[in-house]
Design a protein around this motif. Structure first.
Motif, PDB file in Angstrom:
ATOM      1  N   VAL A 148       0.841  -1.176   0.000  1.00  0.00           N
ATOM      2  CA  VAL A 148       0.000   0.000   0.000  1.00  0.00           C
ATOM      3  C   VAL A 148       0.886   1.238   0.000  1.00  0.00           C
ATOM      4  CG1 VAL A 148      -0.169   0.083   2.522  1.00  0.00           C
ATOM      5  CG2 VAL A 148      -1.951   1.143   1.140  1.00  0.00           C
ATOM      6  N   VAL A 149       0.451   2.280  -0.681  1.00  0.00           N
ATOM      7  CA  VAL A 149       1.208   3.530  -0.719  1.00  0.00           C
ATOM      8  C   VAL A 149       1.037   4.252   0.614  1.00  0.00           C
ATOM      9  CG1 VAL A 149       1.456   5.771  -1.841  1.00  0.00           C
ATOM     10  CG2 VAL A 149       0.955   3.730  -3.206  1.00  0.00           C
ATOM     11  N   THR A 150       2.164   4.624   1.230  1.00  0.00           N
ATOM     12  CA  THR A 150       2.129   5.329   2.515  1.00  0.00           C
ATOM     13  C   THR A 150       2.559   6.786   2.398  1.00  0.00           C
ATOM     14  OG1 THR A 150       4.391   4.581   3.022  1.00  0.00           O
ATOM     15  CG2 THR A 150       2.569   3.202   3.786  1.00  0.00           C
ATOM     16  N   GLU A 151       3.325   7.126   1.385  1.00  0.00           N
ATOM     17  CA  GLU A 151       3.748   8.505   1.144  1.00  0.00           C
ATOM     18  C   GLU A 151       3.579   8.811  -0.338  1.00  0.00           C
ATOM     19  OE1 GLU A 151       4.680  10.806   3.172  1.00  0.00           O
ATOM     20  OE2 GLU A 151       4.870   9.660   5.030  1.00  0.00           O
ATOM     21  N   GLY A 152       3.014   9.997  -0.647  1.00  0.00           N
ATOM     22  CA  GLY A 152       2.832  10.405  -2.030  1.00  0.00           C
ATOM     23  C   GLY A 152       1.455  10.091  -2.576  1.00  0.00           C
ATOM     24  N   VAL A 153       0.497   9.823  -1.703  1.00  0.00           N
ATOM     25  CA  VAL A 153      -0.855   9.464  -2.146  1.00  0.00           C
ATOM     26  C   VAL A 153      -1.498  10.593  -2.954  1.00  0.00           C
ATOM     27  CG1 VAL A 153      -3.166   8.854  -1.340  1.00  0.00           C
ATOM     28  CG2 VAL A 153      -1.162   7.900  -0.200  1.00  0.00           C
ATOM     29  N   VAL A 154      -1.238  11.832  -2.599  1.00  0.00           N
ATOM     30  CA  VAL A 154      -1.892  12.963  -3.265  1.00  0.00           C
ATOM     31  C   VAL A 154      -1.476  13.094  -4.724  1.00  0.00           C
ATOM     32  CG1 VAL A 154      -2.211  14.243  -1.131  1.00  0.00           C
ATOM     33  CG2 VAL A 154      -0.092  14.532  -2.416  1.00  0.00           C
ATOM     34  N   LYS A 155      -0.390  12.460  -5.127  1.00  0.00           N
ATOM     35  CA  LYS A 155       0.077  12.567  -6.512  1.00  0.00           C
ATOM     36  C   LYS A 155      -0.572  11.536  -7.427  1.00  0.00           C
ATOM     37  CE  LYS A 155       4.699  13.256  -4.469  1.00  0.00           C
ATOM     38  NZ  LYS A 155       6.068  12.723  -4.472  1.00  0.00           N
ATOM     39  N   LEU A 156      -1.349  10.606  -6.881  1.00  0.00           N
ATOM     40  CA  LEU A 156      -1.745   9.424  -7.634  1.00  0.00           C
ATOM     41  C   LEU A 156      -3.158   9.505  -8.182  1.00  0.00           C
ATOM     42  CD1 LEU A 156      -0.305   6.670  -5.253  1.00  0.00           C
ATOM     43  CD2 LEU A 156       0.823   7.849  -7.155  1.00  0.00           C
ATOM     44  N   THR A 157      -3.338   8.792  -9.301  1.00  0.00           N
ATOM     45  CA  THR A 157      -4.657   8.499  -9.857  1.00  0.00           C
ATOM     46  C   THR A 157      -4.691   7.008 -10.154  1.00  0.00           C
ATOM     47  OG1 THR A 157      -3.850   9.020 -12.087  1.00  0.00           O
ATOM     48  CG2 THR A 157      -4.968  10.785 -10.851  1.00  0.00           C
ATOM     49  N   ASP A 158      -5.858   6.481 -10.380  1.00  0.00           N
ATOM     50  CA  ASP A 158      -5.996   5.043 -10.598  1.00  0.00           C
ATOM     51  C   ASP A 158      -5.265   4.621 -11.870  1.00  0.00           C
ATOM     52  OD1 ASP A 158      -6.832   2.449 -10.189  1.00  0.00           O
ATOM     53  OD2 ASP A 158      -8.728   2.747 -11.256  1.00  0.00           O
ATOM     54  N   GLY A 159      -4.380   3.619 -11.742  1.00  0.00           N
ATOM     55  CA  GLY A 159      -3.667   3.062 -12.883  1.00  0.00           C
ATOM     56  C   GLY A 159      -2.373   3.755 -13.243  1.00  0.00           C
ATOM     57  N   VAL A 160      -1.961   4.782 -12.492  1.00  0.00           N
ATOM     58  CA  VAL A 160      -0.740   5.503 -12.834  1.00  0.00           C
ATOM     59  C   VAL A 160       0.489   4.670 -12.471  1.00  0.00           C
ATOM     60  CG1 VAL A 160      -0.509   6.679 -10.602  1.00  0.00           C
ATOM     61  CG2 VAL A 160       0.403   7.752 -12.668  1.00  0.00           C
ATOM     62  N   THR A 161       1.540   4.793 -13.294  1.00  0.00           N
ATOM     63  CA  THR A 161       2.821   4.145 -13.006  1.00  0.00           C
ATOM     64  C   THR A 161       3.561   4.960 -11.947  1.00  0.00           C
ATOM     65  OG1 THR A 161       2.983   3.267 -15.239  1.00  0.00           O
ATOM     66  CG2 THR A 161       5.030   3.399 -13.975  1.00  0.00           C
ATOM     67  N   VAL A 162       4.197   4.277 -11.019  1.00  0.00           N
ATOM     68  CA  VAL A 162       4.872   4.962  -9.913  1.00  0.00           C
ATOM     69  C   VAL A 162       6.330   4.558  -9.864  1.00  0.00           C
ATOM     70  CG1 VAL A 162       2.763   5.145  -8.533  1.00  0.00           C
ATOM     71  CG2 VAL A 162       4.250   3.159  -8.258  1.00  0.00           C
TER      72      VAL A 162
END
Length: 353
Positions: free
Chosen positions: A319-333
């Motif tokens: 699960v993402v714990t830092e940087g959640v505000v930058k994400l959208t569904d299906g984005v590459t990280v």
């Protein structure tokens, strides 16, 4: 045609710039992840309680009399049996002396009659009458001693005495408070809980209490007694806990916030920053093959910076714990610790900057 040439050139320039902007790849967001694991959660009951002394008694004058001496200091410690106050006993001492003299005389007369009875010079009725007189005289002497004892006030147990409100020489009436003795080696903490929560508590359960006087210092104790009767007006039950008080930090009458650690369980959890709200729904981002997937979850309580997860994910998922505000569904990280060579999602081959 010449007047329109600048307009055409400007339009071509803007079109070229717009195309260049559309071709510029987005930076791959950098995030931190951790596996979802079970955490210990505790269902707490919150209440407000009042501190009481372990033992407390108000020592009062048993009769109307003058105070001869007070043998305690304001707020001082007294031991069990220590004399707290003495009331005047002049009249009672005289009555005791008279009663003892009468008892002695009656006893001597009884011996003489007993001797005469043994020799046949006294009747049994005379002997019985003198026995009664002797017993009555001894009883009067004991009554005088008890009256004197009532005028010596002693501490019934070890404890701390209250501030003094009377002085030697004052005449006090029966029932006048002379001192309050409190045993505060431990504290009784009384609080109430709703009837609906009664099944969640039992004797021996640990509690934690915090007072306004010591906000950064929790006091730990255990539930000692649960009142067998529920108040029909409030539909609540009174609970009594015992708190050790070796340094006398807690005082009777204090108001404390009580937390009862009623039930403990193991549940999946994530950090609070991992949970995203959308109306009444809650989501987290699960990372699989460097792709963030927006996943709906059912949440429970929040405790110590973590959120209980009831449904939607499985143990071990990242699960993402830092940087959640930058994400959208299906984005590459891009994960923390990776080299800056991640490919953008549009496949242009340019690394994220």
């Amino acid at each position: 045609m010449r007047p329109y040439l600048p307009v055409i050139l400007t339009a071509l320039c803007l079109a070229g710039c717009s195309g260049e902007k559309q071709q510029k790849p987005r930076a791959v967001p950098l995030v931190e992840i951790q596996p979802i694991a079970a955490t210990s959660f505790t269902d707490d009951l919150e209440a407000v309680g009042t501190a009481l002394a372990n033992e407390q008694v108000v020592l009062s004058a048993p009769v109307t009399e003058r105070i001869e001496a007070l043998n305690f200091a304001d707020g001082g410690f007294v031991a069990k049996g220590q004399v707290i106050a003495r009331l005047a006993v002049g009249q009672e001492q005289a009555e005791l002396a008279s009663a003892e003299a009468t008892a002695l005389q009656a006893g001597q007369q009884l011996q003489r009659i007993q001797s005469l009875k043994d020799r046949g010079f006294a009747t049994g009725a005379t002997l019985e009458q003198q026995v009664a007189l002797s017993n009555a005289a001894r009883a009067n002497a004991q009554l005088a001693r008890a009256s004197i004892g009532d005028r010596v006030i002693r501490a019934p147990f070890d404890g701390w005495v209250s501030l003094r409100t009377v002085s030697p020489g004052a005449i006090v009436t029966a029932g006048t408070a002379i001192a309050t003795v409190s045993d505060i080696s431990r504290i009784k903490l009384d609080f109430t809980i709703p009837e609906t929560r009664l099944a969640m508590i039992r004797t021996g359960m640990p509690i934690k209490a915090v007072s306004a006087a010591w906000p950064d210092r929790p006091f730990n104790g255990t539930i000692a007694t649960i009142d067998p009767v529920i108040d029909p007006a409030t539909r609540a039950v009174k609970v009594r806990a015992i708190l050790p008080n070796p340094d006398k930090a807690l005082k009777p009458g204090m108001l404390l916030t009580v937390s009862v650690m009623a039930r403990q369980r193991q549940s999946l959890s994530v950090p609070e920053l991992s949970v995203v709200g959308d109306g009444d729904e809650r989501f987290v981002f699960i990372v699989e093959d460097r792709t963030a997937k927006r996943t709906k979850v059912g949440t429970g309580i929040r405790q110590d910076g973590r959120v209980e997860i009831l449904s939607g994910v499985k143990p071990g998922q990242k699960v993402v714990t830092e940087g959640v505000v930058k994400l959208t569904d299906g984005v590459t990280v891009r994960l923390a610790g990776d080299k800056n060579d991640a490919k953008p999602k549009d496949g242009s081959g340019k690394g994220a900057r």
